[in-house]
Design a protein around this motif. Structure first.
Motif, short mmCIF file in Angstrom:
data_model
loop_
_atom_site.label_atom_id
_atom_site.label_comp_id
_atom_site.label_asym_id
_atom_site.label_seq_id
_atom_site.Cartn_x
_atom_site.Cartn_y
_atom_site.Cartn_z
N GLN A 166 -27.80 18.15 41.82
CA GLN A 166 -26.43 17.62 41.86
C GLN A 166 -25.59 18.17 40.71
O GLN A 166 -24.44 18.58 40.89
N ARG A 167 -26.17 18.20 39.54
CA ARG A 167 -25.45 18.72 38.35
C ARG A 167 -25.06 20.19 38.54
O ARG A 167 -23.92 20.58 38.27
N GLU A 168 -25.98 20.98 39.03
CA GLU A 168 -25.72 22.42 39.16
C GLU A 168 -24.73 22.73 40.28
O GLU A 168 -23.89 23.61 40.12
N VAL A 169 -24.80 22.00 41.40
CA VAL A 169 -23.85 22.27 42.47
C VAL A 169 -22.45 21.84 42.08
O VAL A 169 -21.45 22.46 42.47
N ASP A 170 -22.37 20.79 41.27
CA ASP A 170 -21.05 20.38 40.76
C ASP A 170 -20.45 21.46 39.86
O ASP A 170 -19.25 21.74 39.92
N LEU A 171 -21.30 22.08 39.04
CA LEU A 171 -20.83 23.18 38.19
C LEU A 171 -20.39 24.37 39.03
O LEU A 171 -19.38 25.02 38.72
N ALA A 172 -21.13 24.65 40.10
CA ALA A 172 -20.77 25.76 40.98
C ALA A 172 -19.40 25.52 41.62
O ALA A 172 -18.56 26.43 41.69
N LEU A 173 -19.16 24.30 42.08
CA LEU A 173 -17.88 23.97 42.72
C LEU A 173 -16.74 23.92 41.71
O LEU A 173 -15.59 24.23 42.06
N LYS A 174 -17.03 23.55 40.50
CA LYS A 174 -16.00 23.56 39.47
C LYS A 174 -15.53 24.98 39.20
O LYS A 174 -14.33 25.23 38.99
N LEU A 175 -16.48 25.92 39.21
CA LEU A 175 -16.14 27.32 38.97
C LEU A 175 -15.52 27.97 40.20
O LEU A 175 -14.69 28.88 40.07
N ARG A 176 -15.94 27.52 41.41
CA ARG A 176 -15.41 28.11 42.65
C ARG A 176 -15.20 26.99 43.67
O ARG A 176 -16.05 26.75 44.53
N PRO A 177 -14.07 26.32 43.60
CA PRO A 177 -13.82 25.15 44.46
C PRO A 177 -13.82 25.47 45.96
O PRO A 177 -14.04 24.58 46.77
N THR A 178 -13.59 26.74 46.32
CA THR A 178 -13.51 27.09 47.75
C THR A 178 -14.86 27.49 48.34
O THR A 178 -14.91 27.96 49.48
N ASP A 179 -15.94 27.32 47.60
CA ASP A 179 -17.27 27.73 48.06
C ASP A 179 -17.76 26.74 49.12
O ASP A 179 -18.22 25.63 48.80
N SER A 180 -17.66 27.12 50.39
CA SER A 180 -18.01 26.20 51.49
C SER A 180 -19.50 25.88 51.51
O SER A 180 -19.89 24.74 51.84
N GLU A 181 -20.35 26.85 51.18
CA GLU A 181 -21.79 26.59 51.18
C GLU A 181 -22.16 25.60 50.08
O GLU A 181 -23.01 24.73 50.27
N ALA A 182 -21.53 25.75 48.92
CA ALA A 182 -21.80 24.81 47.83
C ALA A 182 -21.33 23.40 48.21
O ALA A 182 -21.99 22.40 47.90
N ALA A 183 -20.19 23.33 48.90
CA ALA A 183 -19.70 22.02 49.34
C ALA A 183 -20.67 21.39 50.34
O ALA A 183 -20.92 20.18 50.30
N GLN A 184 -21.21 22.20 51.25
CA GLN A 184 -22.17 21.70 52.22
C GLN A 184 -23.45 21.25 51.53
O GLN A 184 -24.04 20.22 51.88
N LEU A 185 -23.88 22.03 50.53
CA LEU A 185 -25.07 21.65 49.78
C LEU A 185 -24.86 20.33 49.06
O LEU A 185 -25.74 19.46 49.04
N LYS A 186 -23.69 20.15 48.49
CA LYS A 186 -23.37 18.89 47.80
C LYS A 186 -23.41 17.72 48.78
O LYS A 186 -23.95 16.64 48.45
N ALA A 187 -22.88 17.96 50.00
CA ALA A 187 -22.90 16.90 51.01
C ALA A 187 -24.33 16.55 51.41
O ALA A 187 -24.67 15.38 51.59
N ASN A 188 -25.17 17.58 51.55
CA ASN A 188 -26.57 17.34 51.90
C ASN A 188 -27.28 16.55 50.81
O ASN A 188 -28.09 15.66 51.10
N ILE A 189 -26.99 16.90 49.55
CA ILE A 189 -27.62 16.17 48.44
C ILE A 189 -27.18 14.71 48.46
O ILE A 189 -28.00 13.80 48.32
N SER A 190 -25.89 14.48 48.68
CA SER A 190 -25.36 13.11 48.70
C SER A 190 -25.96 12.30 49.85
O SER A 190 -26.19 11.09 49.73
N ALA A 191 -26.22 12.99 50.97
CA ALA A 191 -26.79 12.31 52.14
C ALA A 191 -28.30 12.17 52.06
O ALA A 191 -28.92 11.58 52.95
N GLY A 192 -28.90 12.72 51.01
CA GLY A 192 -30.34 12.61 50.85
C GLY A 192 -31.12 13.52 51.76
O GLY A 192 -32.32 13.29 52.01
N ARG A 193 -30.46 14.57 52.29
CA ARG A 193 -31.17 15.49 53.18
C ARG A 193 -31.97 16.50 52.37
O ARG A 193 -31.52 17.01 51.35
N LYS A 194 -33.15 16.80 52.86
CA LYS A 194 -33.97 17.83 52.24
C LYS A 194 -33.58 19.20 52.81
O LYS A 194 -32.90 19.28 53.84
N ILE A 195 -34.01 20.24 52.14
CA ILE A 195 -33.76 21.59 52.65
C ILE A 195 -35.09 22.25 52.96
O ILE A 195 -36.14 21.90 52.40
#
Length: 538
Positions: free
Chosen positions: A336-365
């Motif tokens: 969660q910490r690292e994906v937040d940093l990624a989105l802070k540096l690149r807010p338009t990163d759709s894959e990072a946003a999806q990864l953040k959503a998966n983390i919040s939903a408790g989904r595994k990869i």
């Protein structure tokens, strides 16, 4: 350019051995006025078929100037400057435009020149523009038969180096001998290949260069990269693998070898290639790729991703990769910490946003091996770490230049005898790689620190021998032996005597070398060579 350079230097300082804390903590000056831009020389021969010669001068001069401690600007950076200024890549600039190009690239000196060809002879004229003072040197001239183009280019390179640095102590003959082994036809095809505007012509020309000189590492690297760009990954890998590990181009070659193997899912081979580079040049993009190749094999690559992210914390991809690796490990908070940093540096990163959503939903990869083969119907989103597909050769050269500056500062604080010892060892290392001008520079530095260094004189004797100066080689070897008997100096004399068919004297020197070291491989090889000529040792 300077910001990236300093970041790279800090990465290397933290990871490479041999630099003391006092060296790393010092505040070295910038490049010290040694950044050089070599422009293509003007073709005034009236023969368009010889236009390639003008483009060849930057290639040769860059190699020679780099070998004696200058930081030369690459062809790619030169083309970037032209593009940045809105100029075509084949543009021949005026003096005013030359200054603008130099200022864009932070160059201290610009080398301009021209050549004419008449009756099979080439005549060259070069001048050095000192950017800060806007001062142009007197013409530096040389000429020869056209088939001896290398001699002319190397002679001009030496005169340019001497013009910029009057204290240069590398002999002109060392420069003249530095291009040995490459046929002129291979060199022409290499230059024409690198300048080609189509991939088909580029590959064809570079293949011809390699056919003429199978060990021509510059052509092999260029051909391998061209094949990689053309998506001929297996051919690219085969070509790049031919570059010897001791060659200075091996780092870039292995980076692209790793990419070629990665693109054919040969992840273990890709990791091996990236590891080769990372152990010698731990740039973040290299360590990142090492980590990605490792992860594709199902390994935990979190430590490597952390190294890349720490080295360049402003790169969003490195934070994204680390987030994926941490989540796969089960470290949800860290991911969660690292994906937040990624989105802070690149807010338009759709894959990072999806990864953040998966983390919040408790989904595994999925595991990396499963995710790499997952299709769109299997899952809406399967996170995979991102590989870097560009290698900053310029960053490496700039970092190496900075490290040379720092090393010089550290060496200056050592006692003269220790300075001589360390410079001599560096010279020996360069000789082992076939880098003769670089070796002479180190041996000369050793002698400047301690003129009574027998080992440094022996090293210089080997340099003179390799550059074809037998009389000078003999004199240096004899000076070395007068100071202290040693195997390398005896063997220089032995080889010179053998070449002159003086087998008796050669055998005497080999015998003296073996008395000092009965197991020395080079001395044993010389003994065998003498025996095949019917000459036994005394």
């Amino acid at each position: 350019m300077q910001k990236h350079l300093w970041m790279v230097s800090l990465v290397l300082l933290c990871t490479l051995p041999g630099l003391s804390q006092s060296s790393a903590a010092s505040d070295p000056s910038e490049t010290g006025g040694r950044v050089v831009l070599v422009l293509p020389f003007d073709n005034r021969s009236g023969q368009t078929a010889l236009a390639w010669v003008g483009d060849s001068f930057p290639d040769t001069l860059n190699q020679r100037l780099t070998s004696v401690g200058f930081l030369t600007i690459t062809r790619e950076d030169r083309q970037y400057a032209l593009d940045h200024l809105g100029l075509p890549t084949d543009f021949r600039p005026s003096r005013a435009t030359t200054i603008r190009i130099a200022q864009t690239l932070d160059a201290d000196f610009v080398i301009v020149g021209s050549y004419t060809v008449s009756n099979g002879r080439i005549a060259v004229q070069a001048q050095v523009l000192e950017v800060e003072k806007l001062r142009l040197s007197a013409p530096l001239e040389d000429s020869s038969e056209l088939p001896r183009l290398f001699d002319v280019e190397n002679a001009i390179a030496w005169k340019v180096a001497k013009q910029i640095d009057p204290h240069l102590n590398v002999a002109q003959q060392t420069f003249l001998a530095a291009s040995g082994g490459v046929q002129l036809s291979a060199f022409e095809n290499y230059i024409r290949g690198t300048d080609a505007t189509t991939s088909q012509e580029r590959i064809k020309r570079l293949q011809l260069a390699v056919q003429a000189n199978p060990n021509y590492s510059a052509a092999l690297l260029a051909l391998g990269k061209a094949l990689y760009a053309d998506r001929e990954y297996d051919q690219a890998a085969t070509t790049l693998a031919k570059i010897q590990p001791t060659d200075r181009r091996a780092l870039e070659a292995n980076f692209y070898l790793g990419l070629a193997r990665f693109n054919t899912a040969k992840y273990a081979e890709a990791e091996s290639a990236f590891t080769f580079v990372a152990t010698r040049l731990p740039l973040p993009e290299v360590v990142n790729n090492q980590a990605v190749a490792s992860s594709r094999q199902g390994h935990d690559a979190v430590p490597l991703f952390q190294r890349a992210s720490t080295a360049d914390p402003n790169d969003a991809d490195y934070h994204y990769n680390l987030a994926v690796a941490l989540l796969r490990r089960g470290d949800v908070a860290g991911a969660q910490r690292e994906v937040d940093l990624a989105l802070k540096l690149r807010p338009t990163d759709s894959e990072a946003a999806q990864l953040k959503a998966n983390i919040s939903a408790g989904r595994k990869i999925a595991s990396p091996t499963a995710a790499a083969t997952t299709t769109a119907t299997d899952s809406d989103f399967d996170a995979l770490e991102r590989i870097r597909r560009t290698y900053s050769e310029a960053s490496f050269r700039q970092a190496a230049f900075q490290l040379d500056q720092m090393r010089a500062i550290r060496m200056a604080s050592l006692p003269p005898a220790e300075q001589a010892t360390q410079y001599t060892q560096l010279g020996r290392d360069y000789l082992a790689e076939g880098l003769v001008p670089e070796a002479e520079r180190e041996f000369q530095a050793a002698l400047a620190a301690n003129a009574s260094s027998a080992d440094a004189h022996a090293g210089l004797a080997q340099v003179r021998e390799r550059s074809g100066s037998a009389a000078d080689a003999r004199a240096e070897a004899q000076t070395s032996l007068n100071l202290h008997p040693n195997v390398p100096a005896y063997l220089v004399l032995a080889r010179i005597d053998l070449q002159a068919s003086n087998t008796t004297s050669s055998a005497e020197n080999v015998s003296k070398a073996l008395q000092l070291d009965p197991k020395d491989p080079a001395a044993l090889g010389m003994r065998q060579a003498l025996q095949t000529r019917g000459q036994s040792l005394p």
